[in-house]
Scaffold this motif. Structure first.
Motif, PDB file in Angstrom:
ATOM      1  N   SER A 121       0.840  -1.204   0.000  1.00  0.00           N
ATOM      2  CA  SER A 121       0.000   0.000   0.000  1.00  0.00           C
ATOM      3  C   SER A 121       0.873   1.251   0.000  1.00  0.00           C
ATOM      4  O   SER A 121       1.578   1.501  -0.970  1.00  0.00           O
ATOM      5  CB  SER A 121      -0.988  -0.025   1.166  1.00  0.00           C
ATOM      6  N   TYR A 122       0.859   2.000   1.096  1.00  0.00           N
ATOM      7  CA  TYR A 122       1.458   3.336   1.063  1.00  0.00           C
ATOM      8  C   TYR A 122       2.946   3.392   0.748  1.00  0.00           C
ATOM      9  O   TYR A 122       3.422   4.356   0.164  1.00  0.00           O
ATOM     10  CB  TYR A 122       1.147   4.100   2.362  1.00  0.00           C
ATOM     11  N   ALA A 123       3.700   2.333   1.086  1.00  0.00           N
ATOM     12  CA  ALA A 123       5.152   2.403   0.880  1.00  0.00           C
ATOM     13  C   ALA A 123       5.544   2.499  -0.597  1.00  0.00           C
ATOM     14  O   ALA A 123       6.590   3.040  -0.931  1.00  0.00           O
ATOM     15  CB  ALA A 123       5.832   1.204   1.527  1.00  0.00           C
ATOM     16  N   MET A 124       4.707   1.970  -1.483  1.00  0.00           N
ATOM     17  CA  MET A 124       5.050   1.971  -2.908  1.00  0.00           C
ATOM     18  C   MET A 124       4.293   3.044  -3.690  1.00  0.00           C
ATOM     19  O   MET A 124       4.309   3.048  -4.911  1.00  0.00           O
ATOM     20  CB  MET A 124       4.746   0.585  -3.508  1.00  0.00           C
ATOM     21  N   LEU A 125       3.606   3.952  -2.999  1.00  0.00           N
ATOM     22  CA  LEU A 125       2.756   4.918  -3.694  1.00  0.00           C
ATOM     23  C   LEU A 125       3.340   6.332  -3.742  1.00  0.00           C
ATOM     24  O   LEU A 125       2.644   7.280  -4.073  1.00  0.00           O
ATOM     25  CB  LEU A 125       1.363   4.962  -3.032  1.00  0.00           C
ATOM     26  N   GLY A 126       4.616   6.464  -3.431  1.00  0.00           N
ATOM     27  CA  GLY A 126       5.223   7.789  -3.411  1.00  0.00           C
ATOM     28  C   GLY A 126       5.328   8.414  -4.792  1.00  0.00           C
ATOM     29  O   GLY A 126       5.396   7.701  -5.799  1.00  0.00           O
ATOM     30  N   ASP A 127       5.328   9.774  -4.823  1.00  0.00           N
ATOM     31  CA  ASP A 127       5.693  10.444  -6.084  1.00  0.00           C
ATOM     32  C   ASP A 127       7.130  10.052  -6.380  1.00  0.00           C
ATOM     33  O   ASP A 127       7.519   9.895  -7.525  1.00  0.00           O
ATOM     34  CB  ASP A 127       5.593  11.974  -5.911  1.00  0.00           C
ATOM     35  N   ILE A 128       7.896   9.906  -5.303  1.00  0.00           N
ATOM     36  CA  ILE A 128       9.247   9.346  -5.392  1.00  0.00           C
ATOM     37  C   ILE A 128       9.341   8.243  -4.344  1.00  0.00           C
ATOM     38  O   ILE A 128       9.002   8.443  -3.183  1.00  0.00           O
ATOM     39  CB  ILE A 128      10.329  10.413  -5.102  1.00  0.00           C
ATOM     40  N   ASN A 129       9.764   7.060  -4.770  1.00  0.00           N
ATOM     41  CA  ASN A 129       9.990   5.954  -3.829  1.00  0.00           C
ATOM     42  C   ASN A 129      11.489   5.742  -3.695  1.00  0.00           C
ATOM     43  O   ASN A 129      12.161   5.446  -4.677  1.00  0.00           O
ATOM     44  CB  ASN A 129       9.360   4.656  -4.337  1.00  0.00           C
TER      45      ASN A 129
END
Ligand code: ZN
Length: 294
Positions: free
Chosen positions: A224-232
């Motif tokens: 979920s949230y860990a892979m949804l960054g504008d930048i990961n």
């Protein structure tokens, strides 16, 4: 015979030296307040590291570059300017909707972990500045039930995102988690949808979101949230994956490639934008934020 008696006497004399009283508990928080003279072994190269050297080197082994596992307290001190920040929603604690019990009651486990770690749950959030620019940071703590994502983790992330939207302040999420919190079952899984929906609102409001994946980031957090960054971004050598390697190996009945589920492997396969050394993290994050603001 003489030796025997002498040893026995010595043993009695030494009784004062042993810790015979049970229940002497020092919280981790307190232990960290007295850092002088504390030596740790680097888990990778096994060389001794003095506590003050670790702090100076942002908790990276200066012999081999291994990134030691640290918690929110340390990440905040590394990233926020002068370690100045206002903690957001510190009082949130978990309920026990399912009256869960394994080897102990969930309520007891929570109380014990809170006492041991000085934390209220597996995440802390704060607002402060990074290189002079406003930022909201939510950071997970692995020491708290394996950094598991329960309803408090989800709620603090959701509220931090609301704060970011309201004040137009970029949001940085630092993940470190074993995945969902089994004691909260479906309530835990709901946090994946809740945080993802909130992040969609953040994107709509055009407020930047940077996700930092640290060792380890697994399970529902990765999904979920860990892979949804504008930048990961990730720290070097971090374990990043959904299911553990043993489970995957047993399922596909094949050996896994070398370096499987390391940050480097994950980046090569297109799931990460950058791997950043913790010693350069603050500078890089500040430049990303500046770039995204324009
Ligand atoms: Zn080392």
């Amino acid at each position: 015979m003489f030796l025997c008696t002498q040893l026995k006497e010595l043993d009695t004399d030494m009784a004062w030296f042993k810790r015979e009283l049970k229940g002497i508990i020092t919280t981790t928080e307190e232990k960290k307040e007295a850092p002088d003279g504390i030596w740790n072994k680097c888990p990778n190269c096994k060389k001794p590291l003095h506590y003050s050297e670790q702090v100076e080197n942002q908790y990276v082994c200066h012999y081999c570059g291994f990134h030691l596992r640290i918690g929110s307290k340390e990440y905040f001190s590394v990233l926020f300017d002068n370690n100045e920040f206002t903690e957001l929603f510190p009082a949130l604690t978990s309920g026990d909707p399912l009256h869960f019990e394994d080897t102990k009651k969930y309520t007891d486990r929570l109380k014990e972990t809170q006492k041991k770690t000085g934390l209220s749950d597996a995440i802390r959030a704060g607002v402060g500045k990074i290189d002079g620019q406003d930022i909201v940071i939510a950071c997970m703590d692995f020491n708290f039930i394996g950094g598991s994502m329960g309803s408090v983790v989800g709620e603090k992330i959701a509220r931090s995102i609301d704060y970011s939207i309201e004040h137009k302040v970029p949001f940085l999420m630092i993940s470190k988690s074993g995945g969902a919190r089994m004691m909260e079952a479906a309530f835990s899984l709901m946090q994946m949808a809740k945080t993802s929906a909130k992040l969609a609102l953040l994107a709509q409001a055009k407020v930047p979101y940077i996700s930092l994946l640290t060792d380890p980031t697994t399970g529902g957090v990765t999904a979920s949230y860990a892979m949804l960054g504008d930048i990961n971004i990730a720290e070097p050598g971090a374990l990043i994956g959904f299911a553990g390697p043993r489970v995957i190996k047993e399922t596909i009945k094949k050996d896994l490639p070398k370096g499987f589920q390391t940050a480097e492997f994950v980046q090569e396969h297109g799931f990460l934008d950058f791997i950043v050394d913790r010693r350069e993290m603050k500078e890089k994050l500040a430049s990303f934020i500046k770039m995204m603001a324009n």
